[in-house]
Motif scaffolding. Structure first.
Motif, PDB file in Angstrom:
ATOM      1  N   GLY A 132       1.964  34.281 -79.226  1.00 16.75           N
ATOM      2  CA  GLY A 132       3.260  34.963 -79.316  1.00 16.75           C
ATOM      3  C   GLY A 132       4.278  34.386 -78.360  1.00 16.75           C
ATOM      4  O   GLY A 132       5.447  34.187 -78.709  1.00 16.75           O
ATOM      5  N   GLN A 133       3.847  34.106 -77.135  1.00 16.07           N
ATOM      6  CA  GLN A 133       4.748  33.536 -76.135  1.00 16.07           C
ATOM      7  C   GLN A 133       5.241  32.167 -76.579  1.00 16.07           C
ATOM      8  O   GLN A 133       6.429  31.864 -76.488  1.00 16.07           O
ATOM      9  N   LEU A 134       4.346  31.336 -77.078  1.00 22.62           N
ATOM     10  CA  LEU A 134       4.727  29.994 -77.519  1.00 22.62           C
ATOM     11  C   LEU A 134       5.654  30.045 -78.742  1.00 22.62           C
ATOM     12  O   LEU A 134       6.592  29.249 -78.845  1.00 22.62           O
TER      13      LEU A 134
ATOM     14  N   PHE B 124      13.374  30.083 -79.380  1.00 21.67           N
ATOM     15  CA  PHE B 124      14.476  29.992 -78.433  1.00 21.67           C
ATOM     16  C   PHE B 124      14.982  28.549 -78.311  1.00 21.67           C
ATOM     17  O   PHE B 124      16.184  28.294 -78.358  1.00 21.67           O
ATOM     18  N   LEU B 125      14.054  27.607 -78.186  1.00 28.68           N
ATOM     19  CA  LEU B 125      14.447  26.204 -78.054  1.00 28.68           C
ATOM     20  C   LEU B 125      15.082  25.673 -79.334  1.00 28.68           C
ATOM     21  O   LEU B 125      16.017  24.880 -79.291  1.00 28.68           O
TER      22      LEU B 125
ATOM     23  N   ILE C 174      19.997  23.807 -82.008  1.00 29.21           N
ATOM     24  CA  ILE C 174      20.960  23.930 -83.107  1.00 29.21           C
ATOM     25  C   ILE C 174      22.357  24.124 -82.551  1.00 29.21           C
ATOM     26  O   ILE C 174      23.319  23.488 -83.008  1.00 29.21           O
ATOM     27  N   LYS C 175      22.515  24.979 -81.539  1.00 30.56           N
ATOM     28  CA  LYS C 175      23.824  25.213 -80.919  1.00 30.56           C
ATOM     29  C   LYS C 175      24.359  23.950 -80.261  1.00 30.56           C
ATOM     30  O   LYS C 175      25.556  23.700 -80.246  1.00 30.56           O
TER      31      LYS C 175
END
Length: 99
Positions: free
Chosen positions: A76-78, A84-85, A90-91
């Motif tokens: 889940g953490q990964l 997030f990355l 993309i931004k």
């Protein structure tokens, strides 16, 4: 001329180690008989003596069963970090949003 590395099987190692444990011959004699370095014979002998109790069911190595809760938490953490990355890339315009 370079000599190729030899890989000895478990049966051969056990045979040499048992001969060393018997003590009928010296290490030098065993090394000559089996064409192995005396240091290697000593190492195999120590491994045999150290693990002899395992043959008769004395001590078993601890089986490491993975903790499923910990593994699921790590997954889940990964996954969260990847999302997030991906959003940050993309931004920044380094990753296509069509993905």
């Amino acid at each position: 001329m370079k000599r190729t590395r030899r890989n000895h099987g478990a049966t051969f190692k056990a045979q040499v180690a048992l001969a060393a444990v018997k003590g009928d011959k010296t290490l030098a004699e065993l090394a000559e008989q089996f064409s192995v370095h005396p240091t290697q014979i000593t190492e195999w002998k120590q491994q045999l003596v150290g693990r002899a109790a395992d043959v008769f069911g004395g001590t078993k190595p601890p089986s490491e069963a993975p903790d499923l809760k910990t593994l699921h938490a790590k997954i889940g953490q990964l996954a969260l970090e990847n999302d997030f990355l991906e959003g940050a890339l993309i931004k920044a315009g380094l990753l296509s949003a069509k993905r």
